[in-house]
Write an enzyme that holds these catalytic residues in place. Structure first.
Site, PDB file in Angstrom:
ATOM      1  N   HIS A 129       0.802  -1.218   0.000  1.00 41.41           N
ATOM      2  CA  HIS A 129       0.000   0.000   0.000  1.00 41.41           C
ATOM      3  C   HIS A 129       0.839   1.274   0.000  1.00 41.41           C
ATOM      4  CE1 HIS A 129      -3.263  -2.724   1.924  1.00 41.41           C
ATOM      5  NE2 HIS A 129      -3.310  -2.760   0.607  1.00 41.41           N
TER       6      HIS A 129
ATOM      7  N   ILE B  55       1.928 -10.251  18.261  1.00 40.94           N
ATOM      8  CA  ILE B  55       2.973 -10.591  17.299  1.00 40.94           C
ATOM      9  C   ILE B  55       4.355 -10.268  17.865  1.00 40.94           C
ATOM     10  CG2 ILE B  55       2.691  -8.361  16.107  1.00 40.94           C
ATOM     11  CD1 ILE B  55       3.635 -11.661  14.389  1.00 40.94           C
TER      12      ILE B  55
END
Length: 247
Positions: free
Chosen positions: A124, A238
């Site tokens: 992106h 994460i």
């Protein structure tokens, strides 16, 4: 919810035996650095503006209402004082060790590069890259943060035209070169780690179908549509999970 010792041991063994790992990450990788995501309860989509954030962050809105676009962009997207977290640093360490071949990210903050990762495929785009819509001169993120006309619009020092971020806005297509490199990296990988993403943003989420390697690992706080296809699913932070990996 939370990672177990057995899960960590299995993840470590997968990484130890793999020589061509690709990491595919989303907003959850950056939220641990303090960058807000878009779709969580506290995300940008749940805050009130004159227009919905998805409309503001569209290509058509940028050109039809640049004043409002840049007001939102500077306040909510260009966040200063943010640095890489444990997840970013561990991925850079894995790349330096020759294990990780590519980071594919849906994020636009440039934190993977700040952590030291070299082969980063930004699906992106990035807020760190900007260009003049007139003469195409390049500007970094700091320029857009600090330069604006009376309407808050960054202008090119060379020709005076609007400077826009090299970010894929809603309604705009992904960069073909980045897509090709992503598909090639997925195809060559023997292990794919998906982290910090709900796998709900397309076409980006569809790229995981290009992976045909041995180990598919999914690390995300919440369940995703791909959980049943993974060899290992960990519902936890994460940063916490990757931080325990030995390289």
């Amino acid at each position: 919810m939370g990672v177990t010792r057995e899960q960590m041991d299995l993840l470590q063994s997968f990484i130890d035996e793999s020589g061509s790992i690709v990491f595919f990450g989303g907003a959850g990788v950056s939220t641990e650095s303090g960058i807000p995501d878009f779709r969580s309860v506290d995300g940008l989509y749940h805050q009130k503006w004159d227009y919905p954030p998805e409309q503001i962050l569209s290509g058509s809105f940028l050109y039809s209402n640049p004043k409002e676009f840049y007001r939102f962009y500077r306040e909510k997207i260009l966040i200063s004082g943010i640095g890489p977290n444990v997840a970013h640093l561990k991925l850079a360490e894995l790349e330096k060790a020759g294990k990780l071949k590519a980071v594919v990210t849906q994020n636009i903050d440039g934190l993977h590069q700040a952590a030291g990762s070299k082969n980063v495929l930004e699906l992106h785009g990035s807020v760190q890259r900007n260009h003049c819509t007139g003469c195409n001169v390049f500007y970094d993120g700091a320029y857009v943060s600090s330069h604006a006309d009376e309407n808050g619009i960054p202008r090119c020092a060379a020709c005076g035209e609007m400077v826009r971020p090299d970010v894929v806005l809603y309604g705009e297509g992904l960069d073909d070169v980045v897509v090709e490199k992503t598909l090639a990296a997925m195809d060559r990988a023997d292990m794919l780690i998906i982290g910090g993403t709900s796998l709900s943003v397309y076409p980006a989420a569809g790229f995981v179908r290009a992976f045909h390697g041995k180990h598919l690992v999914l690390i995300n706080r919440d369940p995703t549509p791909q959980d049943s296809a993974a060899d290992l699913v960990i519902h936890d932070s994460i940063g916490k999970v990757l931080g325990e990996i030995k390289v």
